[in-house]
Design an enzyme around this catalytic site. Structure first.
Site, short mmCIF file in Angstrom:
data_model
loop_
_atom_site.label_atom_id
_atom_site.label_comp_id
_atom_site.label_asym_id
_atom_site.label_seq_id
_atom_site.Cartn_x
_atom_site.Cartn_y
_atom_site.Cartn_z
N LYS A 151 0.85 -1.19 0.00
CA LYS A 151 0.00 0.00 0.00
C LYS A 151 0.88 1.22 0.00
O LYS A 151 1.84 1.31 0.78
CB LYS A 151 -0.88 -0.01 1.28
CG LYS A 151 -1.84 1.16 1.36
CD LYS A 151 -3.13 0.87 0.64
CE LYS A 151 -3.94 2.12 0.32
NZ LYS A 151 -3.51 2.82 -0.93
N GLN A 161 7.36 3.78 3.75
CA GLN A 161 5.95 3.37 3.82
C GLN A 161 5.78 2.09 4.64
O GLN A 161 4.75 1.89 5.28
CB GLN A 161 5.42 3.17 2.38
CG GLN A 161 3.91 3.26 2.26
CD GLN A 161 3.39 4.68 2.17
OE1 GLN A 161 3.98 5.52 1.50
NE2 GLN A 161 2.28 4.97 2.83
N LYS A 213 5.63 3.30 8.26
CA LYS A 213 4.45 4.15 8.43
C LYS A 213 3.19 3.30 8.49
O LYS A 213 2.35 3.44 9.38
CB LYS A 213 4.36 5.12 7.24
CG LYS A 213 3.21 6.10 7.32
CD LYS A 213 2.93 6.78 6.00
CE LYS A 213 4.11 7.49 5.41
NZ LYS A 213 3.74 8.39 4.29
N LYS A 229 5.36 1.76 -3.19
CA LYS A 229 5.25 3.12 -3.75
C LYS A 229 5.49 3.04 -5.24
O LYS A 229 6.16 2.13 -5.72
CB LYS A 229 6.32 4.03 -3.12
CG LYS A 229 6.01 5.50 -3.27
CD LYS A 229 5.08 6.01 -2.19
CE LYS A 229 4.64 7.42 -2.38
NZ LYS A 229 3.95 7.95 -1.17
N GLY A 283 -2.83 8.32 -4.18
CA GLY A 283 -2.21 9.56 -4.66
C GLY A 283 -0.95 9.92 -3.88
O GLY A 283 -0.64 9.34 -2.85
N ASP A 284 -0.22 10.87 -4.41
CA ASP A 284 0.93 11.51 -3.76
C ASP A 284 1.14 12.81 -4.55
O ASP A 284 0.20 13.28 -5.21
CB ASP A 284 2.16 10.59 -3.78
CG ASP A 284 3.27 11.05 -2.83
OD1 ASP A 284 3.20 10.76 -1.64
OD2 ASP A 284 4.21 11.75 -3.29
N THR A 300 -4.72 13.36 5.40
CA THR A 300 -3.29 13.51 5.73
C THR A 300 -3.06 14.80 6.52
O THR A 300 -2.39 14.81 7.56
CB THR A 300 -2.42 13.48 4.46
OG1 THR A 300 -2.80 12.34 3.68
CG2 THR A 300 -0.95 13.38 4.80
N ASN A 306 -2.48 19.15 -1.40
CA ASN A 306 -3.47 18.42 -0.61
C ASN A 306 -3.15 18.43 0.89
O ASN A 306 -3.99 18.78 1.72
CB ASN A 306 -3.56 16.98 -1.13
CG ASN A 306 -4.46 16.13 -0.26
OD1 ASN A 306 -3.99 15.42 0.62
ND2 ASN A 306 -5.76 16.22 -0.45
N SER A 361 -6.83 5.57 3.84
CA SER A 361 -6.89 4.71 2.65
C SER A 361 -7.25 3.27 3.06
O SER A 361 -8.03 2.59 2.39
CB SER A 361 -5.54 4.69 1.93
OG SER A 361 -5.39 5.81 1.11
P1 NDP Z 1 0.42 17.92 -3.99
O1 NDP Z 1 0.87 17.59 -5.35
O2 NDP Z 1 -1.03 18.12 -3.71
O3 NDP Z 1 1.16 19.24 -3.47
C1 NDP Z 1 2.54 19.31 -3.42
C2 NDP Z 1 2.94 20.69 -2.95
O4 NDP Z 1 4.33 20.72 -2.69
C3 NDP Z 1 2.67 21.76 -4.00
O5 NDP Z 1 2.40 22.98 -3.37
C4 NDP Z 1 4.00 21.80 -4.74
O6 NDP Z 1 4.26 23.01 -5.42
C5 NDP Z 1 4.97 21.61 -3.60
N1 NDP Z 1 6.19 20.97 -4.11
C6 NDP Z 1 6.28 19.76 -4.67
N2 NDP Z 1 7.52 19.51 -5.08
C7 NDP Z 1 8.22 20.59 -4.78
C8 NDP Z 1 9.57 20.93 -4.96
N3 NDP Z 1 10.46 20.12 -5.54
N4 NDP Z 1 9.96 22.14 -4.51
C9 NDP Z 1 9.07 22.97 -3.92
N5 NDP Z 1 7.78 22.71 -3.74
C10 NDP Z 1 7.36 21.53 -4.16
O7 NDP Z 1 1.02 16.78 -3.05
P2 NDP Z 1 0.59 16.35 -1.58
O8 NDP Z 1 0.10 17.52 -0.80
O9 NDP Z 1 -0.26 15.15 -1.69
O10 NDP Z 1 1.99 15.86 -0.99
C11 NDP Z 1 2.85 16.71 -0.24
C12 NDP Z 1 3.82 15.86 0.56
O11 NDP Z 1 3.06 15.04 1.48
C13 NDP Z 1 4.67 14.89 -0.24
O12 NDP Z 1 5.93 14.76 0.39
C14 NDP Z 1 3.93 13.57 -0.12
O13 NDP Z 1 4.78 12.47 -0.29
C15 NDP Z 1 3.42 13.67 1.32
N6 NDP Z 1 2.29 12.85 1.67
C16 NDP Z 1 1.11 12.90 0.97
C17 NDP Z 1 0.02 12.14 1.36
C18 NDP Z 1 -1.29 12.24 0.69
O14 NDP Z 1 -2.25 11.58 1.15
N7 NDP Z 1 -1.46 13.03 -0.36
C19 NDP Z 1 0.14 11.20 2.49
C20 NDP Z 1 1.37 11.27 3.20
C21 NDP Z 1 2.40 12.05 2.78
P3 NDP Z 1 4.13 23.07 -7.03
O15 NDP Z 1 2.66 22.96 -7.31
O16 NDP Z 1 4.70 24.37 -7.39
O17 NDP Z 1 4.92 21.90 -7.54
O1 2IT Z 2 2.91 8.87 1.49
C1 2IT Z 2 1.77 8.41 1.70
O2 2IT Z 2 1.49 7.81 2.75
C2 2IT Z 2 0.75 8.61 0.67
N1 2IT Z 2 1.03 9.26 -0.33
C3 2IT Z 2 -0.61 8.02 0.84
C4 2IT Z 2 -0.61 6.56 0.47
C5 2IT Z 2 -1.95 5.88 0.46
O3 2IT Z 2 -1.96 4.70 0.09
O4 2IT Z 2 -2.97 6.48 0.82
#
Ligand code: NDP
Ligand code: 2IT
Length: 444
Positions: free
Chosen positions: A90, A111, A114, A126, A165-166, A209, A240, A376
């Protein structure tokens, strides 16, 4: 028994050359679990560490698609199925130009621990691609997602491997991928999470998250006689995780003064207006610079670092290695006393060490951002039961899970005499459950 962490790390570097992020993630876990291995020689004798460090399966594939100009584009797709000792693989899918095997492996490795911490039966995996959804039309994104899933669907399944998603993968991409999976496999099962409401998605998954991060930090603050009330919070990212962390922190009386994207950051001393960020990012897919057009008292800074903005609590929610040792020093000099990692590995190992040496409270990613994957897993449960739970029911479970994750980190840190080191606590508690399962299941 004395544990040679360096030997394990040297082997990993030799077997996985050029994968700096993977090496970094492994180093952090190995340092934390060394005392556990010393106390439990059976894990060393049965090769648990060597087996944990080698993914069960790594899949890399060509993703050809046709852009709006009729030109053929080729991207690379990945799925790393790291460890399934406690449940089906997952973990999310990341679409970002920086994606290569080392990024997917660091994320897949993290992961495992986690998912173990969530208390739910999910293994670690992943995937993703170096595809950049930015600037692409919906039709291009759809063609890419369909091509990506045409190959990925051979390797996943509701009881085998369940992606989500991520970065760069949200509701739109999950929808296109789910449609293609259903069409090719001729089955309607919970093979992806983060699906839309009305076709198998769970209420509160979108929020999970960010909300979960704030629930975890709330518990961490409470255990140390503090709370969000009246605190200045800075968040990196505006995707997100950042959006829903901002919303929940504000509901607890915090003032979130800054958010960012990869082009710059905005400072709003009146408190970030979440509805505006949601509209810009979730609907218009615009740049955060647009924020100041609707909130004229706010200031946009192009480039730079959002961590220059003074705060009490820092919530990094963008990407890995966002905070290095110098940034950590700036944060501490400016009075920051707590960090909650919403992103995966947003602090370098040196930054974490610096924070801990200064007594800063650190909520580590594996624990603090586990609310997304935990929810999830709740979506998977609902899909298996063919039932839908209410928002409140899911949110209450999420809150309970995050509270119990904090307790697990706190208890493990205390057991090993590392009070308040929740980073080590998370690694130890996450490791133990997986190690016990691997030991019981024999050498596989
Ligand atoms: P999104 O794509 O929704 O948002 C990512 C954000 O981070 C955007 O604002 C983006 O800006 C910025 N960003 C991404 N890459 C860079 C970079 N190289 N330099 C600067 N800014 C950057 O992703 P999420 O919110 O889903 O994910 C954010 C983090 O949380 C990640 O590390 C992800 O692995 C982690 N995560 C996500 C989960 C989920 O359920 N979605 C669960 C657990 C962890 P821009 O639009 O300009 O690229
Ligand atoms: O980093 C993470 O834990 C995620 N992007 C969410 C993974 C999931 O299966 O919901």
């Amino acid at each position: 028994m004395s544990i040679n962490v360096q030997k394990y790390l040297d082997d990993v570097k030799k077997r996985n050359p050029g994968e700096a992020e993977f090496h970094q993630a492994v180093e952090e876990v190995l340092e934390s679990i060394a005392p556990v291995l010393e106390k439990n020689p059976q894990y060393v004798e049965s090769g648990i560490v060597e087996r944990l460090l080698e993914p069960e399966r790594q899949i890399m594939f060509r993703v050809p698609w046709v852009d709006d100009n009729g030109k053929v584009q080729v991207n690379r797709g990945f799925r790393v199925q790291f460890n399934s000792a406690i449940g089906p693989y997952k973990g999310g899918l990341r679409f970002h130009p920086s994606v290569y095997l080392g990024i997917i492996k660091f994320l897949g490795f993290e992961q495992i621990f986690k998912n173990s911490l969530t208390t739910l039966p999910i293994g670690g995996g992943k995937g993703g691609s170096d595809f950049d959804p930015k600037g692409k039309s919906d039709a291009e994104v759809m063609r890419f997602c369909q091509s990506f899933m045409t190959e990925l669907c051979k390797h996943i399944g509701a009881d085998t491997d369940v992606p989500a998603g991520d970065i760069g993968v949200g509701g739109r991409e999950i929808g296109f991928m789910y449609g293609q999976y259903r069409r090719i496999r001729n089955e309607f099962t919970g093979v992806l999470t983060g699906k839309g409401i009305g076709w198998g998605g769970s209420l509160a998954r979108t929020e999970a998250t960010g909300y979960g991060l704030v629930y975890f930090v709330r518990e961490m603050l409470k255990a140390n006689g503090k709370s969000f009330e009246g605190q200045r919070v800075v968040i990196s990212g505006s995707g997100n995780v950042a959006i829903y962390a901002c919303q929940k922190a504000q509901s607890y009386g915090a003032k979130v003064v800054a958010v960012s994207d990869s082009n710059g950051y905005v400072v709003d001393e009146d408190g970030i207006d979440v509805a505006t960020v949601q509209r810009l990012k979730e609907v218009e897919r615009a740049r955060i610079s647009e924020y100041v057009k609707v909130r004229p008292n706010a200031k946009y800074v192009a480039g730079g670092s959002v961590w220059d903005v003074k705060c009490d609590i820092a919530l990094p929610c963008s990407t890995q290695n966002d905070i290095n040792e110098d940034t950590a020093k700036t944060l501490v000099d400016n009075g920051c006393y707590a960090v909650g990692e919403g992103a995966n590995m947003p602090c370098t190992n040196e930054a974490i060490k610096y924070f801990l040496s200064k007594g800063i409270l650190v909520g580590p990613a594996k624990a603090a951002n586990a609310g997304g994957v935990a929810t999830s897993a709740l979506e998977m449960s609902q899909n298996s039961q063919r039932l839908e739970w209410t928002f409140e029911e899911v949110d209450e479970r999420l809150d309970r899970i995050m509270t119990s994750i904090f307790k697990a980190c706190d208890d493990a840190s205390k057991e090993y005499g590392l009070n308040n080191n929740y980073v080590a606590g998370a690694n130890i508690a996450g490791f133990l459950k997986v190690a016990k399962a691997m030991l019981a299941q024999g050498v596989i």
